[in-house]
Design an enzyme around this catalytic site. Structure first.
Site, mmCIF file in Angstrom:
data_model
loop_
_atom_site.group_PDB
_atom_site.id
_atom_site.type_symbol
_atom_site.label_atom_id
_atom_site.label_comp_id
_atom_site.label_asym_id
_atom_site.label_seq_id
_atom_site.Cartn_x
_atom_site.Cartn_y
_atom_site.Cartn_z
ATOM 1 N N CYS A 15 0.758 -1.696 -0.156
ATOM 2 C CA CYS A 15 0.249 0.123 0.174
ATOM 3 C C CYS A 15 1.119 1.184 0.315
ATOM 4 C CB CYS A 15 -0.756 -0.047 0.930
ATOM 5 S SG CYS A 15 -2.089 1.560 1.546
ATOM 6 N N HIS A 33 -7.957 5.492 -8.324
ATOM 7 C CA HIS A 33 -8.161 6.569 -8.990
ATOM 8 C C HIS A 33 -8.364 7.883 -7.966
ATOM 9 C CE1 HIS A 33 -9.107 3.831 -12.877
ATOM 10 N NE2 HIS A 33 -8.219 4.667 -13.598
ATOM 11 N N CYS A 55 -3.986 -0.659 -0.097
ATOM 12 C CA CYS A 55 -5.259 -1.534 0.265
ATOM 13 C C CYS A 55 -6.457 -0.925 1.311
ATOM 14 C CB CYS A 55 -4.566 -1.756 1.771
ATOM 15 S SG CYS A 55 -5.168 -0.974 3.091
ATOM 16 N N CYS A 58 -6.986 1.376 3.914
ATOM 17 C CA CYS A 58 -6.943 3.341 2.639
ATOM 18 C C CYS A 58 -7.942 3.347 2.187
ATOM 19 C CB CYS A 58 -5.537 3.102 2.468
ATOM 20 S SG CYS A 58 -3.765 3.320 4.241
HETATM 21 ZN ZN LIG Z 1 -3.082 1.102 2.937
#
Ligand SMILES: [Zn+2]
Length: 96
Positions: A15, A33, A55, A58
């Protein structure tokens, strides 16, 4: 979302967004995006460099699906920095 050669690169990656608490669960990493006025809209989608490997932890915060202490502005900055790191990695790997 339609996968392209570049967005497929996200699979299994670290990530790059790294919001505090990010578990870096690479199994869940996808290309997220970055939506920005003037670059996307009803008949236009952002190009496949405009985004970051993120990930699910997030992504949920970027999209404001999960509660988070950070402001919308801070979340945008995390997403944007993730985009810079993603482009940097692709450049180093000679994929751009
Ligand atoms: Zn993350």
């Amino acid at each position: 979302m339609k996968q392209t050669k570049l967005t497929k690169e996200a699979r299994g990656r670290d990530c790059q967004v790294r919001i505090p608490g990010c578990p870096n669960d690479t199994e869940t990493t996808v290309f997220a995006h970055y939506r920005l006025a003037g670059t996307c809209g009803t008949s236009m989608k952002p190009n496949d460099l405009q985004g970051a490997w993120a990930c699910s932890y997030c992504q949920d915060r970027i999209d404001q699906r999960a509660k988070c202490e950070l402001t919308r502005f801070d979340l945008r900055l995390y997403h944007l920095e993730g985009m810079v790191r993603t482009i940097d990695t692709l450049t180093r790997e000679g994929k751009l």
